[in-house]
Design an enzyme around this catalytic site. Structure first.
Site, short mmCIF file in Angstrom:
data_model
loop_
_atom_site.label_atom_id
_atom_site.label_comp_id
_atom_site.label_asym_id
_atom_site.label_seq_id
_atom_site.Cartn_x
_atom_site.Cartn_y
_atom_site.Cartn_z
N ASP A 31 0.71 -1.13 0.11
CA ASP A 31 0.03 -0.05 0.00
C ASP A 31 0.82 1.12 -0.04
O ASP A 31 2.13 1.24 -0.01
CB ASP A 31 -1.04 0.11 1.33
CG ASP A 31 -2.14 0.74 0.82
OD1 ASP A 31 -2.20 1.77 0.39
OD2 ASP A 31 -3.32 0.02 0.96
N GLN A 74 -6.06 -4.99 -5.13
CA GLN A 74 -7.10 -4.30 -5.02
C GLN A 74 -6.65 -2.85 -4.92
O GLN A 74 -7.13 -1.71 -5.02
CB GLN A 74 -7.52 -4.43 -3.56
CG GLN A 74 -7.88 -5.80 -3.38
CD GLN A 74 -8.84 -6.45 -4.40
OE1 GLN A 74 -9.95 -5.77 -4.56
NE2 GLN A 74 -8.83 -7.50 -4.94
N CYS A 77 -6.51 4.21 -7.53
CA CYS A 77 -7.18 5.24 -7.37
C CYS A 77 -8.66 4.87 -7.56
O CYS A 77 -9.16 4.99 -8.68
CB CYS A 77 -6.76 6.34 -8.17
SG CYS A 77 -7.70 7.98 -7.88
N ASN A 91 -1.82 4.69 -12.60
CA ASN A 91 -1.97 3.89 -11.26
C ASN A 91 -2.94 2.60 -11.53
O ASN A 91 -2.72 1.89 -10.75
CB ASN A 91 -2.40 5.03 -10.34
CG ASN A 91 -2.19 4.53 -8.88
OD1 ASN A 91 -1.27 4.16 -8.56
ND2 ASN A 91 -3.37 4.57 -8.09
N TYR A 138 -11.87 7.29 -14.41
CA TYR A 138 -11.79 6.14 -13.74
C TYR A 138 -12.39 4.91 -14.31
O TYR A 138 -11.64 3.85 -14.24
CB TYR A 138 -12.29 6.37 -12.22
CG TYR A 138 -12.73 5.24 -11.54
CD1 TYR A 138 -11.50 4.51 -10.67
CD2 TYR A 138 -13.99 4.34 -11.03
CE1 TYR A 138 -11.63 3.36 -9.95
CE2 TYR A 138 -13.97 3.35 -10.60
CZ TYR A 138 -12.82 2.65 -9.91
OH TYR A 138 -13.14 1.65 -9.10
N LYS A 176 -11.91 7.00 3.24
CA LYS A 176 -12.16 7.05 1.78
C LYS A 176 -12.95 8.60 1.63
O LYS A 176 -12.81 9.05 0.52
CB LYS A 176 -13.03 6.08 1.30
CG LYS A 176 -12.26 4.69 1.26
CD LYS A 176 -13.35 3.76 0.53
CE LYS A 176 -13.83 3.96 -0.85
NZ LYS A 176 -12.62 3.85 -1.61
N ARG A 212 -29.10 1.51 -6.46
CA ARG A 212 -27.71 0.93 -6.65
C ARG A 212 -27.81 -0.61 -6.22
O ARG A 212 -28.65 -0.89 -5.50
CB ARG A 212 -26.63 1.84 -6.22
CG ARG A 212 -26.48 3.14 -6.43
CD ARG A 212 -25.88 3.30 -7.70
NE ARG A 212 -25.71 4.66 -8.32
CZ ARG A 212 -24.73 5.55 -7.91
NH1 ARG A 212 -23.62 5.08 -7.06
NH2 ARG A 212 -24.44 6.76 -8.26
N TYR A 291 -23.95 10.84 -13.53
CA TYR A 291 -24.19 10.11 -12.55
C TYR A 291 -24.99 8.92 -12.86
O TYR A 291 -25.86 8.90 -13.50
CB TYR A 291 -24.98 10.81 -11.59
CG TYR A 291 -25.49 10.52 -10.33
CD1 TYR A 291 -24.61 10.54 -9.16
CD2 TYR A 291 -26.77 9.81 -9.94
CE1 TYR A 291 -25.00 9.95 -8.01
CE2 TYR A 291 -27.00 9.36 -8.91
CZ TYR A 291 -26.22 9.60 -7.86
OH TYR A 291 -26.44 8.99 -6.64
#
Length: 330
Positions: A31, A74, A77, A91, A138, A176, A212, A291
């Site tokens: 990490d 895991q 970013c 990343n 992302y 987070k 969701r 969104y």
């Protein structure tokens, strides 16, 4: 030895605990502890070694890691609002590709975190390129490696599994910040202000009605361990419950669990709203068009891969989370 990258993070630290519960302690935790408070996620974990992510990357490129049983990747970013594409692709994509190549060269099983963000504006959540329309860099950074895997599936030397995580919530996400789950934010809001806040309706959805596929991190760990136990299975799989639930359900589960802690009766949503315990704020203009108002994993392929365990609904999983979090705070 098993490598867990992002080991001090949310899902990574829960994976380390899941391995520990099996008696596995030969774990290299990888990490970046620049934000030092993340170490708290590892305090109750048993590991064999810790490596900074940059040192780990150097060792991967130099081919100087010890013999490994598996790599559970895991680290990434996960800020969906990050706009620096150069950083995000290095990343999230480049590091994943380097690890993949190392694992293939040494025939090491490789499980990595993809994301439901690859679906973006799609309304169909099936693992197929026709449904993949990321709305941000992302999501694209995750999709890019999924595409690489698809081109290499017929020539793999060892297992490779990409798990498209949907909306994960649960213990050890406190670092987070704004990217923590709505359950985490609702807990803090209710304890600090006596009410919780959700987005008002937009895009055809009622107040708090955006839905969701919320999945407990405990179920995410179970899915990862299932594939670790079945090294003959490779592919890209949705990691969700297959059940879409509105944000209203999360808020109600948080508020009612905290009310029960005080000896107060659970209330239906309309009463929570009527009493001002659940409130709605205007939908932000800067999120309109970017969104995901609805996600629901198609888990057909996950079930076909042999994962048969039931998954928690919001009412069960969020209540467990609230009780765990409150016990830790006591």
């Amino acid at each position: 030895m098993i490598v867990v990258t992002g080991a001090a993070g949310f899902i990574g630290s829960n994976l380390v605990r899941g391995l520990n519960r099996r008696g596995i302690q030969d774990i290299i935790a990888v990490d970046d502890l620049t934000e030092g408070d993340k170490f708290l996620n590892l305090v109750d974990c048993q590991i064999a070694d810790y490596l900074d992510k940059d040192e780990f990357r150097r060792r991967v490129l130099a081919g100087s890691l010890p013999p490994l049983r598996a790599v559970l990747h895991q680290g990434a970013c996960s800020d969906t609002t990050e706009r620096n594409g150069r950083y995000m692709l290095d990343n999230n994509y480049r590091v994943t590709l380097e690890l993949f190549e190392y694992c293939q060269a040494h025939a090491i099983p490789f499980l990595y975190a993809s994301s439901a963000a690859v679906y973006g504006g799609s309304s169909v959540y099936v693992e197929d390129p026709t449904n993949e329309r990321p709305l941000n860099v992302y999501g694209y950074s995750k999709l890019l490696f999924d595409q690489v895997l698809r081109t290499r599936m017929k020539s793999l030397t060892a297992q490779v599994v990409g798990l498209r995580y949907f909306n994960v919530y649960g213990p050890h996400e406190q670092h987070k910040g704004r990217m923590a789950s709505v359950a985490f934010h609702n807990m803090n809001q209710f304890l600090a202000e006596g009410h919780v806040r959700l987005f008002a309706g937009w895009d055809g959805y009622a107040d708090g009605g955006q839905s969701r596929d919320f999945i407990s991190v405990e179920d995410v760990v179970a899915v990862n361990l299932h594939f670790l136990d079945n090294p003959g299975t490779s592919g890209i799989f949705n990691c969700g419950t297959g059940r879409a639930q509105p944000f209203n359900d999360v808020a109600a589960a948080v508020v009612n669990t905290l009310r029960e802690e005080r000896g107060e009766a659970a209330l239906p949503l309309d009463k929570l709203v009527e009493q001002g315990l659940v409130r709605y704020i205007p939908f932000p203009d800067d999120l309109k068009g970017r969104y995901q108002s609805y996600t629901q994993a198609d888990v057909t392929q996950l079930r076909a891969a042999g994962f048969a365990a039931p998954m928690r609904d919001v009412q069960t999983g969020v209540a467990e989370y609230v009780r765990y979090w409150r016990a830790r705070k006591a």
